[in-house]
Design an enzyme around this catalytic site. Structure first.
Site, PDB file in Angstrom:
ATOM      1  N   LYS A  51     -23.426  62.595 128.719  1.00 36.55           N
ATOM      2  CA  LYS A  51     -23.322  62.983 130.133  1.00 36.55           C
ATOM      3  C   LYS A  51     -24.105  61.759 130.673  1.00 36.55           C
ATOM      4  CE  LYS A  51     -24.141  67.640 128.744  1.00 36.55           C
ATOM      5  NZ  LYS A  51     -24.996  68.638 128.542  1.00 36.55           N
ATOM      6  N   GLN A  95     -30.967  70.751 128.566  1.00 36.38           N
ATOM      7  CA  GLN A  95     -30.207  70.892 127.467  1.00 36.38           C
ATOM      8  C   GLN A  95     -30.404  71.784 126.357  1.00 36.38           C
ATOM      9  OE1 GLN A  95     -27.378  68.618 127.028  1.00 36.38           O
ATOM     10  NE2 GLN A  95     -27.031  69.979 125.331  1.00 36.38           N
ATOM     11  N   ASP A 118     -25.603  73.300 135.863  1.00 37.05           N
ATOM     12  CA  ASP A 118     -24.907  73.897 134.610  1.00 37.05           C
ATOM     13  C   ASP A 118     -24.429  75.178 134.946  1.00 37.05           C
ATOM     14  OD1 ASP A 118     -24.710  72.599 132.280  1.00 37.05           O
ATOM     15  OD2 ASP A 118     -26.670  73.046 131.669  1.00 37.05           O
TER      16      ASP A 118
END
Ligand code: NDP
Length: 296
Positions: A51, A95, A118
């Site tokens: 990322k 994460q 997200d």
């Protein structure tokens, strides 16, 4: 024919880089994505590195905040709230997976939903189910983008989604439904899975069972999207949920593993981050957006 997710992801990132430059020219500041990484799970470390690399390509400042595995839930929430309040941060990503002692849903609910790149915050999930503007989950967004980019008709077709996780199966089935597909969702309790998957014009498989979908489980001309990623214990290579060698000759389109859905998930994360940034520097004013940004 293979759907080249890597090439499309590259195009999306180049386009985003232009939009970022324009945003910087307007606002005088660059976008910033803060990634919280708890512990040192090797897969998570590697995903976070991927990322960060994409952020460099797009021109997004990436700040990775590494926290010890022993962190308490309150300390993690305090970190999230610090980032929520930081006007220079446009996107926050926690994460996953988190250590077992941390309650995932409760923690993610503390994110500012306008920075939730997200798309996991309850307000974003609720907005998605109500067809309101929202941050869409990355993998489903990437799947829809791939279908549209390849000129694959969704409307009026029978889409079968195998898997019903909140990360992939549920949201992608809703997005396909919103584009007027007739959607069937199969899962681990579905008897005779092949009888269902053989009906699919578009088959999306997100189960995490290597090569479960065999050639005799798809119909000729089907579009196959393979979300699964598992490591083959013998070769150490990544494999999908679909037996590519058997299914590809029958499919009109198929996403390979690797190089299909994976790169598109990261490209969608970059899109979400740039969308959040552009909304942040230049808020939209339409009614739905107002309801959404103020919360329900
Ligand atoms: P989950 O484990 O959360 O969900 C798996 C789903 O598959 C469940 O709904 C389960 O059913 C269903 N399932 C499991 N076994 C079967 C079976 N034999 N027949 C039918 N359905 C079955 O997985 P995720 O959705 O998070 O991920 C799925 C896969 O996609 C994994 O390999 C993951 O690594 C990969 N992935 C890849 C991404 C990418 O960017 N390429 C992003 C996200 C995930 P039930 O609900 O009944 O338990």
């Amino acid at each position: 024919m293979d759907i080249d997710g890597k090439a499309l992801a590259g195009r999306i990132k180049r386009d985003l880089a232009k939009r970022v430059k324009e945003g910087i020219a307007r606002s005088g500041r660059e976008p910033q994505l803060a990634v919280i990484l708890v512990g040192d799970d090797p897969s998570s470390v590697s995903y976070v590195a991927g990322k960060a690399k994409a952020c460099v390509e797009v021109g997004i400042r990436n700040t990775t905040i590494r926290l010890p595995e022993s962190i308490t839930q309150d300390e993690l929430i305090a970190e999230i709230e610090r980032l929520n309040a930081d006007p220079a941060v446009d996107g926050i990503l926690v994460q996953l997976p988190l250590p077992r002692h941390i309650r995932k849903r409760q923690t993610l609910a503390h994110l500012d939903h306008r920075k939730d790149v997200d798309g996991f915050h309850p307000l974003n999930v609720a907005a998605m189910w109500q067809k309101l503007p929202c941050v869409e989950a990355c993998t489903p967004r990437g799947i829809i983008t791939m279908l549209l980019d390849n000129g694959i008709r969704i409307e009026g077709r029978h889409a079968v989604v195998v898997g019903r996780s909140s990360l992939v199966g549920y949201p992608v089935s809703k997005m396909l439904l919103d584009r007027n597909a007739t959607v069937t969702v199969a899962h681990s309790h579905t008897p005779d899975l092949g009888a269902i998957t053989r009906q699919a014009d578009i088959l999306v498989v997100a189960i995490g069972q290597p090569h479960l979908i065999k050639g005799d489980m798809v119909k000729e001309g089907c579009v196959v999207v393979d979300v699964g990623i598992s490591r083959d214990p013998e070769t150490g290579k990544y494999v999908g949920d679909v037996d590519y060698a058997e299914v590809a000759p029958k499919a009109s389109y198929i996403t390979p593993v690797p190089g299909g859905v994976g790169p598109m998930t990261i490209a969608s994360l970059m899109q979400n981050t740039v969308d959040c940034y552009l909304d942040h520097i230049d808020p939209r004013t339409d009614d739905d957006r107002d309801i959404y940004t103020q919360g329900f």
